[in-house]
Scaffold this active site. Structure first.
Site, PDB file in Angstrom:
ATOM      1  N   ASN A  10       0.810  -1.217   0.000  1.00  0.00           N
ATOM      2  CA  ASN A  10       0.000   0.000   0.000  1.00  0.00           C
ATOM      3  C   ASN A  10       0.845   1.270   0.000  1.00  0.00           C
ATOM      4  O   ASN A  10       0.362   2.331  -0.385  1.00  0.00           O
ATOM      5  CB  ASN A  10      -0.963   0.001   1.199  1.00  0.00           C
ATOM      6  CG  ASN A  10      -0.235  -0.191   2.516  1.00  0.00           C
ATOM      7  OD1 ASN A  10       0.530  -1.139   2.678  1.00  0.00           O
ATOM      8  ND2 ASN A  10      -0.458   0.696   3.453  1.00  0.00           N
ATOM      9  N   HIS A  11       2.122   1.175   0.442  1.00  0.00           N
ATOM     10  CA  HIS A  11       2.983   2.358   0.415  1.00  0.00           C
ATOM     11  C   HIS A  11       3.836   2.442  -0.862  1.00  0.00           C
ATOM     12  O   HIS A  11       4.817   3.179  -0.904  1.00  0.00           O
ATOM     13  CB  HIS A  11       3.883   2.398   1.649  1.00  0.00           C
ATOM     14  CG  HIS A  11       3.125   2.628   2.918  1.00  0.00           C
ATOM     15  ND1 HIS A  11       2.282   3.709   3.093  1.00  0.00           N
ATOM     16  CD2 HIS A  11       3.054   1.909   4.065  1.00  0.00           C
ATOM     17  CE1 HIS A  11       1.732   3.645   4.296  1.00  0.00           C
ATOM     18  NE2 HIS A  11       2.184   2.555   4.903  1.00  0.00           N
ATOM     19  N   HIS A  61       3.092  -6.727   5.533  1.00  0.00           N
ATOM     20  CA  HIS A  61       2.358  -5.504   5.890  1.00  0.00           C
ATOM     21  C   HIS A  61       2.185  -5.271   7.378  1.00  0.00           C
ATOM     22  O   HIS A  61       2.231  -4.125   7.817  1.00  0.00           O
ATOM     23  CB  HIS A  61       0.982  -5.415   5.201  1.00  0.00           C
ATOM     24  CG  HIS A  61       0.158  -4.235   5.649  1.00  0.00           C
ATOM     25  ND1 HIS A  61       0.469  -2.946   5.276  1.00  0.00           N
ATOM     26  CD2 HIS A  61      -0.950  -4.135   6.444  1.00  0.00           C
ATOM     27  CE1 HIS A  61      -0.427  -2.109   5.813  1.00  0.00           C
ATOM     28  NE2 HIS A  61      -1.277  -2.813   6.531  1.00  0.00           N
TER      29      HIS A  61
HETATM   30 FE   LIG Z   1       5.043  -2.284   5.494  1.00  0.00          FE
HETATM   31 FE   LIG Z   2       1.936  -2.026   3.999  1.00  0.00          FE
END
Ligand SMILES: [Fe+2]
Ligand SMILES: [Fe+2]
Length: 260
Positions: free
Chosen positions: A67-68, A177
Site C-alpha cells: 500500500n505504500h 504488511h
Molecule cells: Fe510495510
Molecule cells: Fe503495507
C-alpha cells in the site's frame, strides 16, 4: 531450490541490516533466490531509484511493494521502469508497474513471483486478490512450477484464506504488511508453504518501525503527526523455503529473525 523471503524493509536502518546480514545468510542457508518487500524502504514510505539500487545490489533479487508503493513521488516512474520491482497485481488496469514476473535463480532455474494486495481493513479498492492470484498463478505455471506470492494484507483471516485458495497452485504464500512476524508457518496439504506475516526488517524498538514517541502522539492527539523511522537495534525477519523445482512443492519451511 532454496528461497528467502524478507519482510518489509523499513528505512535506512532496515537497508543497513540487510547489507550487513544478507551475504552471510545467503551462504548459511544456501539460498538460490532472495525476494524482499520494500514498500517502506525509502524513509518508511515508498521507494526511490537510489534506495532500490542499494537493495538490488545487496543480495536481493527482486523487490515487492504494497500500500505504500507510491509513497515517494519518484516511486511511480521507478516502479514502472524497473523490472525487478513488483507492485500488487490486483491494482486497476493502467496503474504503473507490474504485479508478477518470472526471474532466473542463482541455480539457473526459473521462479515466478506474484505480489497481491489485501482488501480487508484497507481503504483502497483493489480487484479481488483471490481471483487475480489464481489467474496470475495459472499464467506463470505455463513457464515454471516454482511460484512465490507476497500477499500484502492486514487481516490474518484474508491471508490464511488466500493460502488455502492457492494451495497446490503456488510454492509459497507469504504475508507482509503488519510488520510483526507470525508463528504459523507450515506446508499445506497441496504443497504450498505459508505464513501470515514475515515480520519487519528494521528497528525493533519503535512502533512497527516508526519512532514510538511520534506513533504515540498520533494515537493520543489524533493529529496528522508526521512519522519518522525509529533508530537503534535492528532485526531482519523472513522465511526460508525449500522448493522442489520439478513440481513446485515446498519441502521445508522455517522462519528467521536475525539481530543486526
Ligand atoms: Fe510495510
Ligand atoms: Fe503495507
Amino acid at each position: 531450490l532454496r528461497i528467502l523471503l524478507i519482510g518489509d524493509i523499513v528505512g535506512r536502518p532496515g537497508r543497513k541490516v540487510v547489507r550487513q546480514l544478507l551475504p552471510r545468510l545467503r551462504k548459511h542457508h544456501r539460498l538460490d533466490l532472495v525476494v524482499a518487500n520494500a514498500e517502506n524502504a525509502a524513509g518508511g514510505f515508498g521507494i526511490t531509484p537510489p534506495v532500490g539500487e542499494e537493495l538490488l545490489t545487496s543480495g536481493i533479487d527482486l523487490l515487492t511493494m504494497g500500500n505504500h508503493a507510491w509513497g515517494k513521488k519518484e516511486s511511480y516512474d521507478y516502479v514502472d521502469a524497473e523490472p525487478r520491482i513488483l507492485r500488487p497485481a490486483n491494482y486497476p488496469a493502467g496503474v504503473p508497474g507490474r504485479g508478477s514476473t518470472v526471474i532466473r535463480t542463482a541455480s539457473g532455474g526459473l521462479a515466478g513471483v506474484i505480489n497481491l494486495g489485501g482488501r480487508v481493513f484497507f481503504s483502497t479498492d483493489l480487484e479481488c486478490p483471490f481471483r487475480t492470484g489464481r489467474r496470475e498463478a495459472e499464467r506463470l505455471r505455463e513457464r515454471t512450477p516454482v511460484i512465490l506470492v507476497d500477499f500484502h494484507a492486514e487481516a490474518t483471516s484474508e491471508k490464511v484464506a488466500l493460502s488455502y485458495h492457492l494451495d497446490g497452485q503456488v510454492s509459497v504464500v507469504a504475508g507482509t504488511h503488519t510488520h510483526v512476524q507470525t508463528a504459523d508457518e507450515r506446508i499445506l496439504p497441496g504443497g504450498t508453504a505459508c505464513i501470515s506475516d514475515l515480520g519487519m526488517t528494521g528497528p525493533v524498538d519503535g512502533v512497527i518501525g516508526i519512532r514510538k514517541q511520534l506513533a504515540l502522539e498520533r494515537f493520543l492527539t489524533q493529529l496528522p503527526i508526521r512519522f519518522e523511522v525509529e533508530q537503534g537495534p535492528c532485526a531482519l525477519c523472513g522465511l526460508v523455503v525449500e522448493v522442489d523445482d520439478r513440481d513446485g512443492r515446498a519441502r521445508e519451511v522455517y522462519r528467521i529473525q536475525e539481530r543486526g
